[in-house]
Scaffold this active site. Structure first.
Site, short mmCIF file in Angstrom:
data_model
loop_
_atom_site.label_atom_id
_atom_site.label_comp_id
_atom_site.label_asym_id
_atom_site.label_seq_id
_atom_site.Cartn_x
_atom_site.Cartn_y
_atom_site.Cartn_z
N ASP A 51 0.87 -1.17 0.00
CA ASP A 51 0.00 0.00 0.00
C ASP A 51 0.91 1.22 0.00
O ASP A 51 2.14 1.10 -0.01
CB ASP A 51 -0.93 0.00 1.22
CG ASP A 51 -2.25 0.73 0.95
OD1 ASP A 51 -2.23 1.80 0.29
OD2 ASP A 51 -3.30 0.24 1.38
N GLY A 77 4.33 1.76 -1.91
CA GLY A 77 4.40 2.21 -3.29
C GLY A 77 3.03 2.56 -3.82
O GLY A 77 2.05 2.64 -3.07
N PHE A 79 0.10 1.53 -6.70
CA PHE A 79 -0.33 0.50 -7.64
C PHE A 79 -0.60 1.05 -9.04
O PHE A 79 -0.94 0.31 -9.95
CB PHE A 79 -1.50 -0.33 -7.13
CG PHE A 79 -2.71 0.43 -6.62
CD1 PHE A 79 -3.31 1.45 -7.32
CD2 PHE A 79 -3.26 0.05 -5.41
CE1 PHE A 79 -4.43 2.10 -6.84
CE2 PHE A 79 -4.39 0.70 -4.91
CZ PHE A 79 -4.97 1.73 -5.63
N HIS A 97 -13.50 -0.70 -7.04
CA HIS A 97 -14.74 0.11 -7.02
C HIS A 97 -14.48 1.58 -6.72
O HIS A 97 -15.36 2.42 -6.93
CB HIS A 97 -15.76 -0.48 -6.05
CG HIS A 97 -15.49 -0.18 -4.61
ND1 HIS A 97 -16.50 -0.08 -3.70
CD2 HIS A 97 -14.35 0.04 -3.92
CE1 HIS A 97 -16.00 0.20 -2.50
NE2 HIS A 97 -14.69 0.26 -2.62
#
Length: 187
Positions: A51, A77, A79, A97
């Site tokens: 995360d 980091g 994504f 979502h």
């Protein structure tokens, strides 16, 4: 997110068998509650928690409290740039979502680049069900739209996102009242 994770962990572990994996990466995994639950239920499993750096800064304490810190690597980091390689299962709970289709596909493509051909992608999301079924996902969809400009998606919409990002949907399993575990494989 941490409070939401606690309520869903048991249902997710009951809904999907993680025992066939050697290494699970929890992408966007917050402080590690879900990964700690998965590792706790599967003693031979190793994990990677990924995360943003400021989020995973508290993860060591959480993982240590669950007795799994010695089997887990913590990586900070984005994504949107890259995620850790080497896992045979990549879990994302309530991540896709939060994003429109373009950004969701970008996240999924980043994940695809990190995965081997035999790895699995596990999306844990609320899936919008057919008319007159599943009101919780529909209310959540409305809430996501109003609060974040994001959305819940149907199985077909998740399938289309996955296809565009280089995955094929393999199945779906209900995880309690609120979530489904969507399994996809690289194509």
């Amino acid at each position: 997110m941490t409070a939401n994770s606690r309520g869903a962990i048991e249902a997710i572990i009951a809904a999907y068998d993680f025992s066939s994996f050697r290494h699970v990466a929890d992408i966007g995994g917050g402080e590690g509650q879900l990964l700690a639950g998965i590792l706790g239920a599967n003693k031979g499993l190793r994990g990677t928690l990924f995360d943003q750096p400021h989020v995973v800064g508290k993860a060591t304490e959480v993982l240590d409290q669950h007795g799994v810190v010695d089997r887990c690597e913590i990586v900070g980091g984005s994504f949107f740039e890259s995620i850790p390689e080497g896992a045979d299962a990549y879990v994302m709970r309530a991540i896709i979502h939060d994003w429109d289709d373009k950004e969701a596909i970008s996240i999924l493509k980043t994940c695809r680049r990190a995965m081997t051909a035999d790895a699995r992608l596990l999306l844990i999301e609320r899936v919008v069900e057919p008319p007159n079924e599943g009101p919780i996902s529909k209310f959540s969809d409305l809430n996501m739209l109003v609060m974040l400009g994001a959305l819940e998606r149907s199985y077909d919409e998740y399938s289309a996102l996955c296809r565009t990002a280089g995955f094929e949907m393999r199945g779906i399993a209900r995880a309690g009242l609120h979530f489904q575990v969507i399994e996809a494989v690289p194509t």
